[in-house]
Scaffold this motif. Structure first.
Motif, PDB file in Angstrom:
ATOM      1  N   MET A 175      -7.561  -6.911  -5.782  1.00 31.82           N
ATOM      2  CA  MET A 175      -6.485  -6.448  -5.937  1.00 31.82           C
ATOM      3  C   MET A 175      -6.452  -5.110  -6.722  1.00 31.82           C
ATOM      4  N   PHE A 176      -5.331  -4.367  -6.710  1.00 33.90           N
ATOM      5  CA  PHE A 176      -5.355  -3.229  -7.513  1.00 33.90           C
ATOM      6  C   PHE A 176      -6.569  -2.136  -7.312  1.00 33.90           C
ATOM      7  N   ARG A 177      -6.190  -1.168  -6.367  1.00 30.64           N
ATOM      8  CA  ARG A 177      -7.315  -0.136  -6.226  1.00 30.64           C
ATOM      9  C   ARG A 177      -6.637   1.147  -6.284  1.00 30.64           C
ATOM     10  N   GLU A 178      -7.203   2.318  -6.886  1.00 30.61           N
ATOM     11  CA  GLU A 178      -6.661   3.573  -6.931  1.00 30.61           C
ATOM     12  C   GLU A 178      -5.108   3.785  -7.032  1.00 30.61           C
ATOM     13  N   MET A 179      -4.761   3.045  -8.058  1.00 27.14           N
ATOM     14  CA  MET A 179      -3.450   2.945  -8.639  1.00 27.14           C
ATOM     15  C   MET A 179      -3.315   3.572 -10.163  1.00 27.14           C
ATOM     16  N   ASP A 180      -2.019   4.196 -10.172  1.00 24.02           N
ATOM     17  CA  ASP A 180      -1.679   4.838 -11.442  1.00 24.02           C
ATOM     18  C   ASP A 180      -0.381   4.095 -12.039  1.00 24.02           C
ATOM     19  N   ALA A 190      -3.527 -12.850   1.144  1.00 25.16           N
ATOM     20  CA  ALA A 190      -3.175 -11.722   0.841  1.00 25.16           C
ATOM     21  C   ALA A 190      -3.942 -10.507  -0.047  1.00 25.16           C
ATOM     22  N   ARG A 191      -5.157 -10.632   0.591  1.00 24.76           N
ATOM     23  CA  ARG A 191      -6.321  -9.872  -0.131  1.00 24.76           C
ATOM     24  C   ARG A 191      -6.087  -8.400  -0.094  1.00 24.76           C
ATOM     25  N   ALA A 192      -6.534  -7.542  -1.013  1.00 23.45           N
ATOM     26  CA  ALA A 192      -6.244  -5.970  -1.338  1.00 23.45           C
ATOM     27  C   ALA A 192      -4.895  -5.951  -1.209  1.00 23.45           C
ATOM     28  N   ALA A 193      -3.969  -6.682  -1.757  1.00 22.71           N
ATOM     29  CA  ALA A 193      -2.750  -6.300  -1.742  1.00 22.71           C
ATOM     30  C   ALA A 193      -1.775  -5.255  -2.231  1.00 22.71           C
ATOM     31  N   LEU A 194      -2.319  -4.717  -3.381  1.00 23.57           N
ATOM     32  CA  LEU A 194      -1.985  -3.445  -4.041  1.00 23.57           C
ATOM     33  C   LEU A 194      -2.821  -2.398  -3.986  1.00 23.57           C
ATOM     34  N   TRP A 195      -3.069  -1.339  -3.250  1.00 30.50           N
ATOM     35  CA  TRP A 195      -3.782  -0.295  -3.416  1.00 30.50           C
ATOM     36  C   TRP A 195      -3.087   1.040  -3.102  1.00 30.50           C
ATOM     37  N   TYR A 196      -3.678   2.206  -3.525  1.00 32.01           N
ATOM     38  CA  TYR A 196      -2.985   3.555  -3.554  1.00 32.01           C
ATOM     39  C   TYR A 196      -1.367   3.520  -3.886  1.00 32.01           C
ATOM     40  N   SER A 197      -1.223   2.749  -5.054  1.00 27.86           N
ATOM     41  CA  SER A 197       0.453   2.938  -5.491  1.00 27.86           C
ATOM     42  C   SER A 197       0.518   3.098  -6.819  1.00 27.86           C
ATOM     43  N   ARG A 198       1.891   3.411  -7.239  1.00 36.01           N
ATOM     44  CA  ARG A 198       2.102   3.727  -8.449  1.00 36.01           C
ATOM     45  C   ARG A 198       3.442   2.970  -9.060  1.00 36.01           C
ATOM     46  N   ASN A 199       3.262   2.978 -10.444  1.00 32.12           N
ATOM     47  CA  ASN A 199       4.203   2.460 -11.029  1.00 32.12           C
ATOM     48  C   ASN A 199       4.554   0.937 -10.974  1.00 32.12           C
ATOM     49  N   LEU A 200       3.803   0.015 -11.026  1.00 32.48           N
ATOM     50  CA  LEU A 200       4.089  -1.400 -10.705  1.00 32.48           C
ATOM     51  C   LEU A 200       4.201  -2.196 -12.259  1.00 32.48           C
ATOM     52  N   GLU A 201       5.335  -3.184 -12.167  1.00 31.60           N
ATOM     53  CA  GLU A 201       5.363  -3.763 -13.076  1.00 31.60           C
ATOM     54  C   GLU A 201       5.222  -5.258 -12.552  1.00 31.60           C
ATOM     55  N   MET A 202       4.389  -6.399 -13.092  1.00 37.76           N
ATOM     56  CA  MET A 202       4.069  -7.594 -12.449  1.00 37.76           C
ATOM     57  C   MET A 202       4.182  -8.491 -13.703  1.00 37.76           C
ATOM     58  N   TRP A 243       1.034  -1.113   0.024  1.00 37.89           N
ATOM     59  CA  TRP A 243      -0.063  -0.163   0.023  1.00 37.89           C
ATOM     60  C   TRP A 243       0.888   1.245   0.027  1.00 37.89           C
ATOM     61  N   HIS A 244       0.250   2.114  -0.732  1.00 39.65           N
ATOM     62  CA  HIS A 244       1.380   3.596  -0.696  1.00 39.65           C
ATOM     63  C   HIS A 244       2.672   3.281  -1.256  1.00 39.65           C
ATOM     64  N   VAL A 245       2.966   2.415  -2.308  1.00 36.23           N
ATOM     65  CA  VAL A 245       4.433   2.133  -2.844  1.00 36.23           C
ATOM     66  C   VAL A 245       4.419   2.831  -4.206  1.00 36.23           C
ATOM     67  N   ASP A 246       5.490   3.485  -4.465  1.00 36.01           N
ATOM     68  CA  ASP A 246       5.904   4.012  -5.473  1.00 36.01           C
ATOM     69  C   ASP A 246       7.017   3.314  -6.402  1.00 36.01           C
ATOM     70  N   GLY A 247       6.945   2.602  -7.444  1.00 37.05           N
ATOM     71  CA  GLY A 247       8.060   1.875  -8.217  1.00 37.05           C
ATOM     72  C   GLY A 247       8.229   0.528  -7.436  1.00 37.05           C
ATOM     73  N   PHE A 248       7.628  -0.347  -8.002  1.00 35.49           N
ATOM     74  CA  PHE A 248       7.963  -1.916  -7.550  1.00 35.49           C
ATOM     75  C   PHE A 248       7.657  -2.651  -8.801  1.00 35.49           C
ATOM     76  N   VAL A 249       8.596  -3.792  -8.790  1.00 34.86           N
ATOM     77  CA  VAL A 249       8.596  -4.944  -9.690  1.00 34.86           C
ATOM     78  C   VAL A 249       8.257  -6.047  -8.970  1.00 34.86           C
ATOM     79  N   VAL A 250       7.458  -6.897  -9.476  1.00 37.23           N
ATOM     80  CA  VAL A 250       7.110  -8.246  -8.943  1.00 37.23           C
ATOM     81  C   VAL A 250       7.059  -9.255 -10.046  1.00 37.23           C
TER      82      VAL A 250
END
Length: 282
Positions: free
Chosen positions: A93-98, A71-83, A55-62
């Motif tokens: 998964m994935f809410r309020e992301m850019d 691991a419900r609701a794992a990625l919210w309020y975050s930016r710049n994801l590559e999975m 949550w609230h992460v900027d710049g991450f690679v998975v």
């Protein structure tokens, strides 16, 4: 970049506010917010079991990771994801992301996933049980995609989809600026209340498709025999390379098909009531 390999964490916020971190074969056990408020994180071969890890992460690679059901609701309020190459068993998964890029990802429980997200790219992604997928999201590009789940893409804007199989009742409701190429669209009540929905080389099935649509375009599409009562109250320009079972009260534009089982133009048609309904070579 700090390198952490083979370790296990649990509990509340074990890696809170970490920066420039490479995780390899790390397990996040039950707990909450393992990597909250982080930047520049890379996770490879990791297992996530606890709630809200990113949550609230900027710049991450998975890469090559597993998000278990816990691991419900794992990625919210975050930016710049590559999975990539990842299995996501966790719902919501994935809410309020850019800035989201998913490739070779499977999400078998995708209910209420990808809400209020912007600038999303999916390639070779498969989702199931995906009710209410992509609510209120925008700037989406999708290629080589399979989906099962109803009420998808509602209220989305600026979407391009290629080579997809989408099994979804009530797909593309209230959308704006959506184009779908070379795809199969299966499900009832497709595209109601949409604006600028364009379907190119698509196979369409399901009752009462494409009603109440504004500036609807079909190019070289086919419609299955269960596509009855199509185009009601829509403004439409359609070229259909198959028979159409029934058309009901299109508002304006033109429809060209191989043939029609029934054309219903009754006292309930709406102005300007001037849609031209034609067959090929006429």
């Amino acid at each position: 970049m700090e390198h952490i390999s083979g370790k296990e964490y649990g509990g509340e916020r074990p890696l809170f506010a970490s920066h420039d971190l490479y995780l390899e074969n790390v397990t996040i056990h039950a707990g909450e917010s393992a990597l909250k408020e982080c930047t520049n994180i890379e996770a490879v071969g990791c297992r996530f079991e606890g709630k809200y890890p990113f949550w609230h992460v900027d710049g991450f690679v998975v890469k090559n990771c597993l998000f278990t059901e816990g691991a419900r609701a794992a990625l919210w309020y975050s930016r710049n994801l590559e999975m990539t190459d990842t299995l996501v068993e966790a719902p919501k998964m994935f809410r309020e992301m850019d800035g989201i890029r998913l490739e070779r990802v499977r999400i078998p429980d995708a209910q209420e996933t990808l809400w209020h997200c912007r600038n999303v790219e999916l390639k070779n992604v498969e989702v199931a049980h995906a009710d209410y997928l992509f609510m209120h999201s925008e700037n989406i590009r999708i290629e080589d995609y399979r989906q099962q789940g109803n009420y998808s893409f509602q209220y989305c804007k600026n979407v391009e989809i290629r080579n997809a199989v989408i099994d979804s009742k009530d797909a593309f409701w209230n959308t704006e600026n959506v184009t779908v190429y070379d795809s199969e669209l299966e499900g009832e009540y497709l595209g109601w209340h949409s604006k600028n929905l364009r379907l190119v080389n698509c196979k369409i099935s399901g009752t009462q498709p494409l009603c109440y649509a504004h500036n609807l375009i079909l190019e070289n599409c086919t419609m299955a025999d269960d596509c009855d009562l199509a185009f009601e109250y829509s403004s439409v320009e359609a070229s259909v390379k198959s028979p159409v079972r029934s058309v009901k009260n299109p508002r304006t534009g033109s429809i060209t098909a191989e043939s029609y089982g029934e054309i219903i133009l009754d006292e309930n048609i709406k102005a300007p009531a001037d849609c031209k309904i034609k067959v090929w070579n006429e």
